[in-house]
Design an enzyme around this catalytic site. Structure first.
Site, PDB file in Angstrom:
ATOM      1  N   ASP A   1       0.810  -1.299  -0.004  1.00  0.00           N
ATOM      2  CA  ASP A   1       0.018   0.057   0.059  1.00  0.00           C
ATOM      3  C   ASP A   1       0.754   1.273  -0.006  1.00  0.00           C
ATOM      4  OD1 ASP A   1      -2.313  -1.636   0.297  1.00  0.00           O
ATOM      5  OD2 ASP A   1      -1.892  -1.680   2.476  1.00  0.00           O
TER       6      ASP A   1
ATOM      7  N   LYS B   1       2.237   2.153  -5.175  1.00  0.00           N
ATOM      8  CA  LYS B   1       2.870   1.510  -6.396  1.00  0.00           C
ATOM      9  C   LYS B   1       2.133   1.585  -7.413  1.00  0.00           C
ATOM     10  CE  LYS B   1       3.074  -2.742  -4.519  1.00  0.00           C
ATOM     11  NZ  LYS B   1       2.793  -2.549  -3.132  1.00  0.00           N
TER      12      LYS B   1
ATOM     13  N   HIS C   1      -4.186  -2.452  -6.469  1.00  0.00           N
ATOM     14  CA  HIS C   1      -3.694  -0.975  -7.097  1.00  0.00           C
ATOM     15  C   HIS C   1      -4.671  -0.057  -7.201  1.00  0.00           C
ATOM     16  CE1 HIS C   1       0.163  -3.614  -8.168  1.00  0.00           C
ATOM     17  NE2 HIS C   1       0.226  -3.079  -6.736  1.00  0.00           N
TER      18      HIS C   1
END
Ligand code: IMP
Length: 434
Positions: free
Chosen positions: A13, A16, A41
């Site tokens: 977290d 990315k 994501h």
């Protein structure tokens, strides 16, 4: 032949998805190498928000080729739902999204055993995402996993499943007092799912090798983060794959000699979801951030993330384990309002400074983090476009992190939007290719 790894340098977290999205214009091929739909994501493009769990974030750039590599574990129903969502939002997947036949399949019993196993552990539960990740990797290692390649022939699949399900049903009945699963139902479902993904199965290793031979850039995206790594993380409070640079190489089937740069993504503070050690954690009642404003809820499970200060001891270990070459720092804007910002610079255990990281949860428990405090900048960084425009104290904070970690900042993120990303140096060291 540039191949760049982008990975999480904390507990996942770190943001990315956004950094990968920012690096994608420089790459032709994007590969996801490990983990499964435990990952999440989030990428924001204009008014649109995309939450991806399995598909490489690069899919949102129309000119990339995307791959789900050999080291991943796939819940095919979830994968197809995600693809349906992408197609409904105008993203073309045909001829540009490939799955390795080596990837393992998350089966219904994996999810059940994950959830039942966590319940059974009681106070020692890991706080998994309950998506069957650990049991799927356990079967892989135990050589009773099913791979994407096993789905091609119904006869082969039926035969393999029969033997494996006998073991798994035994486990469900004897260990968990649960109902056995029906071979016929699983087989029917799997074959249906197989039909929908079949045209995407391809030899990912060969395609990536061809890309490298053609001097096309490859971006290898990590999932989770360094301290969730099964080998080097805060075991047993980790995920079940190697989230490190080495694990990403293995999972993408790209040899480590091909890697030209490893970019570590660090949040400007630290967060973690699930249980386990977290030396710099700040109790919720004293939190320095507003969880809603800071969007600190898990993308996959919606759980509130635990939060704490930046930890240099862990950052140094992440740099060591992964051979990180440069730093992407995210969510600096979340610290904008603070009077003082703390950085953990060392650990004491029983009054003595320790070298490296503790090993057992019991040792982690004893860590007393040592901090230095820096003055905050108390103004918004959300609209800045260059490092030079940052308030003096924000630059000082970044410079101190660079100094303590002995690493250079190459990308800075000051908000969720694509436009709120400052790329001082892209990890391919070239002009964008599209
Ligand atoms: P599992 O991967 O579902 O087995 O969960 C093991 C641990 O890793 C739990 O603490 C999860 O919360 C954590 N975890 C797994 N995937 C992610 C991720 O993508 N980001 C952050 N934490 C994760």
């Amino acid at each position: 032949m540039p191949a760049v790894i982008v990975l999480g340098a904390q507990w996942g977290d770190e943001g990315k998805g956004k950094i990968i999205d920012a690096c994608t214009p420089y790459a032709k091929h994007i590969v996801r190498a490990q983990g499964g739909n435990n990952a999440g994501h989030t990428i924001i493009i204009g008014e649109e928000e995309f939450k991806l769990h399995l598909t490489p974030s690069g899919i949102l750039h129309p000119d990339t080729q995307c791959y789900i590599g050999a080291g991943t574990v796939l819940d095919l129903a979830v994968l197809l739902e995600e693809w349906k969502m992408l197609v409904s939002r105008g993203i073309n997947l045909t001829g540009r999204l490939w799955i390795s036949p080596h990837a393992h399949v998350i089966m219904p019993y994996h999810k059940l055993i994950d959830q039942l196993g966590e319940k059974r552990k009681g106070s020692q539960a890991i706080g998994t995402t309950g998506r069957g990740i650990g049991p799927c990797y356990a079967d892989k290692i135990n050589r009773i996993g099913l791979r994407i390649a096993d789905l091609i022939s119904p006869d082969v699949l039926k035969n393999r499943l029969k033997g494996i399900l006998a073991i798994k049903n035994d486990e469900l009945i004897r260990l968990y007092d649960a109902e056995p699963l029906s071979e016929e139902t699983i087989l029917d479902e799997l074959l249906q799912l197989r039909d929908s993904v079949k045209s995407h199965i391809a030899p990912v290793d060969l395609l990536l090798d061809l890309g490298l031979k053609n001097h096309e850039n490859i971006l290898m995206e990590g999932a989770q983060g360094t301290f969730l790594d099964i080998t080097s993380g805060t075991y047993p409070f980790v995920t079940s794959s190697n989230t490190s640079a080495a694990g990403i190489c293995s999972g993408a089937e790209v040899g480590p000699t091909r890697i030209t740069h490893t970019l570590g993504v660090f949040k400007a503070y630290t967060t973690r979801v699930g249980n386990g050690p977290f030396p710099t954690e700040v109790p919720d009642s004293e939190s320095f951030l507003d969880h809603h404003k800071a969007r600190e809820f898990g993308t996959t499970t919606g759980r509130k993330r635990r939060t704490g200060w930046f930890d240099v001891v862990m950052a140094q270990a992440a740099i060591r384990y992964n051979g990180i070459d440069s730093m992407a720092l995210t969510k600096l804007d979340i610290l904008d309002e603070l009077e003082t910002i703390k950085i953990c610079t060392s650990y004491l255990i029983d009054g003595k400074a320790i070298v490296g990281l503790p090993v057992t949860p019991e040792e982690w428990e004893k860590v007393v983090p040592q901090y230095e405090s820096l003055p905050g900048w108390k103004q918004s960084t959300a609209d800045i476009q260059t490092i030079e425009e940052l308030p003096k104290n924000a630059r000082r904070y970044i410079a101190r992190l660079e100094e303590l970690c002995d690493i250079t900042l190459t990308i800075l993120s000051v908000g969720p939007a694509r436009s709120q990303t400052i790329i001082c140096q892209n990890p391919f060291f070239i002009q964008a290719v599209h």
